[in-house]
Design a protein around this motif. Structure first.
Motif, PDB file in Angstrom:
ATOM      1  N   ILE A 181      30.678  27.584  -5.955  1.00 53.39           N
ATOM      2  CA  ILE A 181      30.910  26.264  -5.356  1.00 53.39           C
ATOM      3  C   ILE A 181      30.140  25.195  -6.121  1.00 53.39           C
ATOM      4  O   ILE A 181      30.663  24.104  -6.387  1.00 53.39           O
ATOM      5  CB  ILE A 181      30.516  26.287  -3.869  1.00 53.39           C
ATOM      6  CG1 ILE A 181      31.484  27.186  -3.093  1.00 53.39           C
ATOM      7  CG2 ILE A 181      30.518  24.878  -3.283  1.00 53.39           C
ATOM      8  CD1 ILE A 181      31.066  27.458  -1.669  1.00 53.39           C
ATOM      9  N   ALA A 182      28.897  25.492  -6.490  1.00 50.49           N
ATOM     10  CA  ALA A 182      28.113  24.547  -7.288  1.00 50.49           C
ATOM     11  C   ALA A 182      28.787  24.280  -8.626  1.00 50.49           C
ATOM     12  O   ALA A 182      28.803  23.143  -9.122  1.00 50.49           O
ATOM     13  CB  ALA A 182      26.694  25.081  -7.489  1.00 50.49           C
ATOM     14  N   TYR A 183      29.372  25.335  -9.229  1.00 52.52           N
ATOM     15  CA  TYR A 183      30.102  25.162 -10.484  1.00 52.52           C
ATOM     16  C   TYR A 183      31.293  24.217 -10.292  1.00 52.52           C
ATOM     17  O   TYR A 183      31.547  23.333 -11.119  1.00 52.52           O
ATOM     18  CB  TYR A 183      30.586  26.513 -11.009  1.00 52.52           C
ATOM     19  CG  TYR A 183      31.515  26.399 -12.189  1.00 52.52           C
ATOM     20  CD1 TYR A 183      31.013  26.304 -13.481  1.00 52.52           C
ATOM     21  CD2 TYR A 183      32.900  26.354 -12.002  1.00 52.52           C
ATOM     22  CE1 TYR A 183      31.871  26.174 -14.566  1.00 52.52           C
ATOM     23  CE2 TYR A 183      33.755  26.221 -13.085  1.00 52.52           C
ATOM     24  CZ  TYR A 183      33.234  26.137 -14.362  1.00 52.52           C
ATOM     25  OH  TYR A 183      34.092  25.989 -15.425  1.00 52.52           O
ATOM     26  N   LEU A 184      32.043  24.408  -9.206  1.00 52.12           N
ATOM     27  CA  LEU A 184      33.204  23.551  -8.951  1.00 52.12           C
ATOM     28  C   LEU A 184      32.782  22.105  -8.732  1.00 52.12           C
ATOM     29  O   LEU A 184      33.423  21.174  -9.237  1.00 52.12           O
ATOM     30  CB  LEU A 184      33.968  24.065  -7.730  1.00 52.12           C
ATOM     31  CG  LEU A 184      34.700  25.405  -7.891  1.00 52.12           C
ATOM     32  CD1 LEU A 184      35.306  25.831  -6.562  1.00 52.12           C
ATOM     33  CD2 LEU A 184      35.785  25.326  -8.959  1.00 52.12           C
ATOM     34  N   LEU A 185      31.706  21.896  -7.976  1.00 50.91           N
ATOM     35  CA  LEU A 185      31.224  20.533  -7.755  1.00 50.91           C
ATOM     36  C   LEU A 185      30.817  19.884  -9.070  1.00 50.91           C
ATOM     37  O   LEU A 185      31.114  18.713  -9.326  1.00 50.91           O
ATOM     38  CB  LEU A 185      30.043  20.543  -6.777  1.00 50.91           C
ATOM     39  CG  LEU A 185      30.373  20.865  -5.322  1.00 50.91           C
ATOM     40  CD1 LEU A 185      29.102  21.065  -4.511  1.00 50.91           C
ATOM     41  CD2 LEU A 185      31.233  19.766  -4.699  1.00 50.91           C
ATOM     42  N   TYR A 186      30.143  20.663  -9.910  1.00 58.00           N
ATOM     43  CA  TYR A 186      29.750  20.136 -11.225  1.00 58.00           C
ATOM     44  C   TYR A 186      30.980  19.855 -12.072  1.00 58.00           C
ATOM     45  O   TYR A 186      31.044  18.843 -12.789  1.00 58.00           O
ATOM     46  CB  TYR A 186      28.836  21.139 -11.933  1.00 58.00           C
ATOM     47  CG  TYR A 186      28.473  20.745 -13.342  1.00 58.00           C
ATOM     48  CD1 TYR A 186      27.554  19.728 -13.588  1.00 58.00           C
ATOM     49  CD2 TYR A 186      29.072  21.375 -14.434  1.00 58.00           C
ATOM     50  CE1 TYR A 186      27.234  19.353 -14.880  1.00 58.00           C
ATOM     51  CE2 TYR A 186      28.762  21.013 -15.730  1.00 58.00           C
ATOM     52  CZ  TYR A 186      27.839  19.997 -15.951  1.00 58.00           C
ATOM     53  OH  TYR A 186      27.521  19.630 -17.227  1.00 58.00           O
ATOM     54  N   ALA A 187      31.984  20.736 -12.015  1.00 58.12           N
ATOM     55  CA  ALA A 187      33.212  20.547 -12.791  1.00 58.12           C
ATOM     56  C   ALA A 187      33.948  19.286 -12.355  1.00 58.12           C
ATOM     57  O   ALA A 187      34.493  18.549 -13.189  1.00 58.12           O
ATOM     58  CB  ALA A 187      34.112  21.771 -12.648  1.00 58.12           C
ATOM     59  N   VAL A 188      33.985  19.024 -11.048  1.00 61.31           N
ATOM     60  CA  VAL A 188      34.620  17.803 -10.546  1.00 61.31           C
ATOM     61  C   VAL A 188      33.872  16.579 -11.054  1.00 61.31           C
ATOM     62  O   VAL A 188      34.467  15.593 -11.509  1.00 61.31           O
ATOM     63  CB  VAL A 188      34.669  17.807  -9.006  1.00 61.31           C
ATOM     64  CG1 VAL A 188      35.119  16.448  -8.474  1.00 61.31           C
ATOM     65  CG2 VAL A 188      35.599  18.901  -8.498  1.00 61.31           C
ATOM     66  N   GLU A 189      32.554  16.640 -10.985  1.00 59.35           N
ATOM     67  CA  GLU A 189      31.735  15.518 -11.446  1.00 59.35           C
ATOM     68  C   GLU A 189      31.928  15.277 -12.944  1.00 59.35           C
ATOM     69  O   GLU A 189      32.092  14.139 -13.395  1.00 59.35           O
ATOM     70  CB  GLU A 189      30.261  15.822 -11.154  1.00 59.35           C
ATOM     71  CG  GLU A 189      29.361  14.610 -11.108  1.00 59.35           C
ATOM     72  CD  GLU A 189      29.548  13.781  -9.844  1.00 59.35           C
ATOM     73  OE1 GLU A 189      29.187  12.592  -9.870  1.00 59.35           O
ATOM     74  OE2 GLU A 189      30.058  14.323  -8.837  1.00 59.35           O
ATOM     75  N   LYS A 190      31.950  16.356 -13.699  1.00 55.49           N
ATOM     76  CA  LYS A 190      32.046  16.247 -15.161  1.00 55.49           C
ATOM     77  C   LYS A 190      33.413  15.766 -15.612  1.00 55.49           C
ATOM     78  O   LYS A 190      33.535  15.070 -16.634  1.00 55.49           O
ATOM     79  CB  LYS A 190      31.734  17.617 -15.779  1.00 55.49           C
ATOM     80  CG  LYS A 190      31.700  17.623 -17.296  1.00 55.49           C
ATOM     81  CD  LYS A 190      31.364  19.014 -17.820  1.00 55.49           C
ATOM     82  CE  LYS A 190      31.367  19.056 -19.348  1.00 55.49           C
ATOM     83  NZ  LYS A 190      31.067  20.421 -19.853  1.00 55.49           N
ATOM     84  N   SER A 191      34.467  16.144 -14.897  1.00 53.52           N
ATOM     85  CA  SER A 191      35.828  15.832 -15.331  1.00 53.52           C
ATOM     86  C   SER A 191      36.401  14.585 -14.679  1.00 53.52           C
ATOM     87  O   SER A 191      37.580  14.284 -14.849  1.00 53.52           O
ATOM     88  CB  SER A 191      36.752  17.014 -15.027  1.00 53.52           C
ATOM     89  OG  SER A 191      36.819  17.251 -13.627  1.00 53.52           O
ATOM     90  N   SER A 192      35.587  13.839 -13.944  1.00 54.10           N
ATOM     91  CA  SER A 192      36.113  12.706 -13.174  1.00 54.10           C
ATOM     92  C   SER A 192      36.750  11.634 -14.060  1.00 54.10           C
ATOM     93  O   SER A 192      37.627  10.901 -13.613  1.00 54.10           O
ATOM     94  CB  SER A 192      35.004  12.091 -12.310  1.00 54.10           C
ATOM     95  OG  SER A 192      33.900  11.710 -13.114  1.00 54.10           O
ATOM     96  N   TYR A 193      36.316  11.530 -15.317  1.00 54.77           N
ATOM     97  CA  TYR A 193      36.888  10.521 -16.214  1.00 54.77           C
ATOM     98  C   TYR A 193      37.575  11.139 -17.431  1.00 54.77           C
ATOM     99  O   TYR A 193      38.040  10.409 -18.303  1.00 54.77           O
ATOM    100  CB  TYR A 193      35.787   9.565 -16.699  1.00 54.77           C
ATOM    101  CG  TYR A 193      35.145   8.784 -15.581  1.00 54.77           C
ATOM    102  CD1 TYR A 193      35.800   7.719 -14.972  1.00 54.77           C
ATOM    103  CD2 TYR A 193      33.880   9.119 -15.124  1.00 54.77           C
ATOM    104  CE1 TYR A 193      35.214   7.011 -13.942  1.00 54.77           C
ATOM    105  CE2 TYR A 193      33.275   8.420 -14.095  1.00 54.77           C
ATOM    106  CZ  TYR A 193      33.955   7.363 -13.509  1.00 54.77           C
ATOM    107  OH  TYR A 193      33.366   6.664 -12.484  1.00 54.77           O
TER     108      TYR A 193
END
Length: 420
Positions: A181-193
């Motif tokens: 879940i932490a990985y997914l949250l980080y992935a969302v944050e990283k890929s937002s732009y």
């Protein structure tokens, strides 16, 4: 013919640009799919399907192969083709025999998606995939490995579908742990732009994992019991209503100390979704995700998906550790959505109406809403309208009671006179 899963793998605007690339990649196979019959040189539909799988695998293998929009369009071209419906029995037998065989991971992935695409016509295929293949483990690997980038978006979408449609086994559910879940949250944050498609797919998977927690017969996802970490709803209904039409309500005080004490009628809840737990713990990596929740809610049209989003948002604003996750602009949009939907929902949408009514007091009383009071007059007017005698006569008794409860909880904070 294709299931909703395969339809959601591709957005309409992207499919327009995928048609040409897919047609060129499959050549004569594409013509057979459109015609529904095998060619003069190929009489066996299994040979056509083998050729399709080989060409699909080739697109994964070569640089400059299918993009993320091309891949789902290729599956749709097969699943919605006359060839697929004409040769369904042969295709089912072929997939049943192939899904258990050891093949390279790209080919295995192609079979998995074909099985899920065909499962609406032959439900046993779905069970075969889940029972015989470690599908959750495999999809998690596709999602987290940096060198499997072409498979990341389809894997996110497929795992989302699985979490939404069935209760995973305990061993599979355990794989969706805090680190993932932490990985997914980080992935969302990283890929937002940088990668809008994977960004949204990862966000949808997080919502689906929250729903998976709700689907499970007994939740084992709880806070660690440390002081201040127990999630508490802002109100509770007492066991003895004052009348058959109006339950005895105990409004929560606006003050944080009173809001979180049982003396104000608040009932502690010792269990919380692992998504909300990780949102409270990973607040530095969840800014993009919570903004995505409002964005998805604002444009979602499928009632089941809307209910899942509302359930997660409500969990966030009823848990002290996550009360303030939504930024002011996000809360303003959320209030706008609530007002719009409560005015415009059709008469038979009781589940959605109840969900919005249950969410509203949590926004008003728990978040920073009272610092800016966005459209407070509109909210007061809306609640008066929903609790009028004419409106209550048009809805079910459950919706009516919830509307009255919501109005009474909000009336002091909105400060525009009695609402009921």
């Amino acid at each position: 013919m294709a299931t909703k899963l395969t339809r959601t793998l591709s957005r309409k605007i992207e499919r327009r640009y995928s048609v040409k690339a897919v047609s060129q990649a499959f050549g004569d196979v594409e013509a057979i799919l459109r015609n529904g019959t095998t060619s003069a040189t190929t009489t066996d539909p299994v040979q056509v399907l083998e050729s399709w799988v080989s060409k699909m695998d080739n697109q994964f293998s070569t640089s400059g192969g299918f993009s993320n929009p091309d891949c789902p369009h290729a599956f749709l071209s097969l699943l919605e083709s006359p060839f697929f419906s004409t040769n369904l029995n042969a295709i089912v037998d072929y997939l049943s025999s192939r899904v258990e065989q050891r093949v390279i991971r790209r080919v295995a992935w192609i079979f998995h998606l074909l099985v899920l695409g065909a499962q609406s016509l032959y439900p046993n295929l779905y069970d075969l995939l889940v029972d015989t293949v470690p599908i959750v483990s495999r999809l998690k690997t596709y999602i987290t490995r940096a060198y499997d980038l072409p498979l990341k978006f389809p894997a996110l979408t497929l795992l989302t579908h699985l979490c939404n449609q069935m209760v995973l086994s305990e061993s599979d559910f355990t794989l969706l742990d805090d680190s993932f879940i932490a990985y997914l949250l980080y992935a969302v944050e990283k890929s937002s732009y940088s990668d809008e498609q994977c960004n949204e797919a990862a966000s949808q998977l997080l919502v689906a994992i929250h729903k998976q927690c709700r689907l499970r017969p007994s939740s084992q996802d709880s806070w660690d019991g440390s002081p201040g970490n127990t999630p508490r709803p802002i109100w509770s209904r007492t066991s003895s209503p004052t009348s058959s039409d109006s339950p005895l309500l105990t409004p929560a005080s606006v003050g944080l100390k009173q809001r979180c004490t049982s003396s104000s009628g608040i009932t502690p809840n010792a269990s919380v979704s692992k998504i909300v737990f990780n949102l409270g713990r990973e607040q530095g990596n969840c800014t993009a995700f919570v903004a995505n929740l409002i964005f998805m809610l604002n444009r979602e049209q499928e009632p089941t998906a809307i209910l899942s989003l509302l359930d997660l948002i409500t969990s966030i604003v009823t848990t002290p550790a996550t009360f303030t996750l939504f930024f002011t602009n996000d809360l303003k949009v959320l209030v706008d959505v609530v007002i719009r939907e409560l005015y415009n929902l059709p008469a038979d949408a009781d589940s959605l109406r109840l969900a919005y009514l249950r969410l509203l007091p949590s926004i008003v009383l728990n978040t920073q809403y009272l610092k800016f009071r966005h459209r407070a007059a509109h909210l007061a007017s809306l609640l008066r309208n929903l609790t009028s005698r004419e409106s209550l006569a048009l809805v079910s008794s459950e919706v009516g009671k919830q509307a009255i409860q919501t109005a009474r909880l909000c009336e002091e904070s909105l400060a525009y006179g009695p609402l009921v």
